[in-house]
Design an enzyme around this catalytic site. Structure first.
Site, PDB file in Angstrom:
ATOM      1  N   GLU A  52      34.481  37.572  32.831  1.00  0.00           N
ATOM      2  CA  GLU A  52      34.727  37.431  34.305  1.00  0.00           C
ATOM      3  C   GLU A  52      34.405  36.014  34.729  1.00  0.00           C
ATOM      4  OE1 GLU A  52      33.270  39.874  37.557  1.00  0.00           O
ATOM      5  OE2 GLU A  52      33.891  41.617  36.447  1.00  0.00           O
ATOM      6  N   GLU A  71      41.044  42.820  46.607  1.00  0.00           N
ATOM      7  CA  GLU A  71      40.968  44.035  46.661  1.00  0.00           C
ATOM      8  C   GLU A  71      40.167  44.548  47.846  1.00  0.00           C
ATOM      9  OE1 GLU A  71      38.960  45.665  42.575  1.00  0.00           O
ATOM     10  OE2 GLU A  71      39.414  43.467  42.314  1.00  0.00           O
ATOM     11  N   GLU A 123      34.181  38.666  48.140  1.00  0.00           N
ATOM     12  CA  GLU A 123      34.291  39.789  47.336  1.00  0.00           C
ATOM     13  C   GLU A 123      35.977  40.161  47.270  1.00  0.00           C
ATOM     14  OE1 GLU A 123      32.527  41.430  44.461  1.00  0.00           O
ATOM     15  OE2 GLU A 123      31.411  39.379  45.084  1.00  0.00           O
ATOM     16  N   LYS A 128      36.275  46.330  48.396  1.00  0.00           N
ATOM     17  CA  LYS A 128      35.066  45.859  47.807  1.00  0.00           C
ATOM     18  C   LYS A 128      34.006  45.533  48.919  1.00  0.00           C
ATOM     19  CE  LYS A 128      34.695  44.201  43.784  1.00  0.00           C
ATOM     20  NZ  LYS A 128      34.440  43.483  42.583  1.00  0.00           N
TER      21      LYS A 128
END
Ligand SMILES: *[C@@H]1O[C@H](CO)[C@@H](O)[C@H](O)[C@H]1NC(C)=O
Ligand SMILES: *[C@@H]1O[C@H](CO)[C@@H](O)[C@H](O)[C@H]1NC(C)=O
Ligand SMILES: *[C@@H]1O[C@H](CO)[C@@H](O)[C@H](O)[C@H]1NC(C)=O
Length: 475
Positions: free
Chosen positions: A266, A320, A329, A323
């Site tokens: 990541e 997303e 985030e 999250k």
């Protein structure tokens, strides 16, 4: 932009072919996270990946629909056994046999599974599953051996940079001493013995954001900059990313694991953040991620291991929306859920050669103070007595999500609030959240935006009082 003439396009094709042949170029993949309620169905996502020329993807589970959609797609896949299953997987070989049968063999080889991430950032799992990690990895491996697929599918486990005790300068990189004997050495022995590799999650964004006054933005974004010399080995670094990766290599080297390879599972940069998350912007995300693609596909290895190709999975494919944690985030994606691009960057060698890139910036920003740090483990000098505590009136749900974030991905030291430890009492959500938030805030050197937690926290100049618990400051 005008399309390049045939001859210049051909020239660039040759140039990039040469560059990639000569320079140990690496591979580029993407994390397909699904903590969202508005993503397209997996079959459409596979079409999107193909249309973007993306041939490697990493998942956080073994979702049946996703693995089925990826079958015969030409896309290779890293799957995951989630942290929640580590203790069972460690305890019971018959469980991993069944797990491998149901979740791997069922799809492989039609679905090109290349590796299994056993757990994710396990050392910062709030449930403290560290002691199950290596036994679980060994059991999954033994199950692969039974199926005769252990040489095709590698087993590893992504570690966060917070596994490092020290990361600056890179040459002084070392693992946290309390992790070395219990888990780091056994894991590296396992990786070596099975010809696998270490998985590392690295976010220069965190180090930059917490120390924006000391780290050059150009250095953080892979733009042109004078470089930072590592006083330990004399090597020059032109990016914070390279410096962070080499800190991990140095930590491995210190334990004599120079032969174990690494994949960066990541990295990424958010296109939005809370007002106090310095550096989070569309422009910076496009620079970091675009320059990362170029760095990986046309560059060599890192200064410490120039001949090891850099294999990197970007975080992430989509924004997303479910999250928890700070706004960043939910804004790491290259794509919105409707498949529109958040910003436009080249993702393949072909796009790079077609000149779909911006020229490197020449303005060198600020001072070149060589603070590299390890993202979530950055430490700086002591500035003053402040602490971070939870807002008593914040909703329980928000507070719980923020607590989980702080103890999990956030890397806060939550040992003292475990049952039986010094700060378990008083056993209230507010007290535990306060402890965790403060630990995170201190770890982040009390940087801007590190005491917010979605509005559930605030800074105080008074030592917090919860039972006999002592809240640290200034580390
Ligand atoms: C397959 O994986 C899922 C999620 O990792 C897990 O819940 C399930 O138990 C697994 N199947 C078997 C038979 O172990
Ligand atoms: C195991 O797999 C290898 C290829 O990876 C193959 O050559 C061999 O025949 C297989 N053995 C068995 C017993 O299936
Ligand atoms: C996790 O558990 C181990 C023992 O299994 C202990 O040594 C370690 O301190 C614990 N870590 C955390 C963060 O609770």
């Amino acid at each position: 932009m005008a399309s390049p003439s045939l001859s210049s396009s051909f020239f660039f094709f040759i140039l990039f072919s040469l560059l990639s042949a000569l320079s140990h170029a690496g591979s580029f993949g993407i994390n397909y996270g699904r903590v969202a309620d508005d993503l397209p169905p997996p079959s459409k996502v596979v079409e999107l990946l193909k249309s973007q020329g993306l041939t490697r993807v990493k998942l956080y589970d073994t979702d049946a629909d996703v693995l089925t959609a990826l079958a015969n797609s030409g896309i290779s896949v890293v799957v995951a056994l989630p942290n929640e299953l580590l203790s069972t997987a460690a305890a019971d070989q018959s469980f991993t046999d069944a797990w491998v049968q149901a979740n791997i063999t069922n799809y492989y080889p039609a679905t090109q599974i290349e590796a299994i991430a056993v757990g994710n950032e396990v050392f910062v799992d709030p449930k403290n599953t560290t002691k199950f990690l290596v036994p679980a990895m060994k059991n999954v491996y033994a199950s692969l051996v039974k199926q005769n697929i252990s040489s095709d599918i590698k087993i590893s486990s992504p570690i966060a940079l917070s596994a490092l005790q020290s990361s600056y300068p890179s040459s002084a990189g070392s693992f946290k001493s309390e992790l070395i004997e219990p888990v780091i050495k056994p894991m590296l022995d396992f990786l070596r013995g099975t010809a696998s590799y270490l998985m590392v999650n690295a976010y220069p964004f965190f180090a930059y954001s917490a120390n924006a006054d000391e780290i050059s933005l150009d250095y953080a974004l892979f733009k042109e900059n004078p470089g930072v010399v590592d006083s330990g080995n004399g090597l020059t670094y032109h990016s914070l990313f390279d410096a962070e990766i080499d800190a991990v290599f140095a930590a491995m080297s210190a334990l004599q694991y120079d032969d174990v390879k690494m994949v960066v599972t990541e990295t990424g940069w958010p296109s939005k953040g809370d007002v106090d998350e310095v550096g989070a912007s569309e422009e910076n995300a496009a620079s970091y991620n675009g320059n990362l693609v170029k760095r990986v596909l046309t560059g060599s290895g890192t200064p410490l291991r120039p001949n090891d190709p850099l294999n990197v999975f970007l975080f992430a494919l989509f924004n997303e929306n479910e999250k928890p944690g700070p706004k960043s985030e939910r804004n790491y994606g290259l794509f919105y859920p409707n498949e529109q691009k958040v910003y436009n960057i080249p993702l393949t060698l072909r796009e790079l050669k077609d000149g779909n890139e911006t020229a490197p910036s020449l303005n060198v920003e600020k001072s070149q103070v060589p603070v590299t740090g390890g993202g979530r483990v950055e430490t700086m000098s002591f500035h003053g007595q402040t602490w971070c505590v939870a807002n008593g009136h914040a909703g329980e749900e928000k507070l719980k999500a923020a607590l989980d974030y702080a103890c999990g991905e956030g890397g806060a030291d939550c040992r003292p609030i475990q049952e039986g430890s010094t700060c378990y009492d008083p056993n209230t959500l507010e007290a535990h959240a306060s402890y965790a938030f403060n630990s995170y805030y201190q770890l982040k050197s009390r940087g801007p935006g590190t005491c917010n937690f979605g509005g559930t926290a605030h800074v105080t100049t008074q030592p917090p009082r919860y039972g006999n618990c002592v809240f640290p400051t200034g580390y």
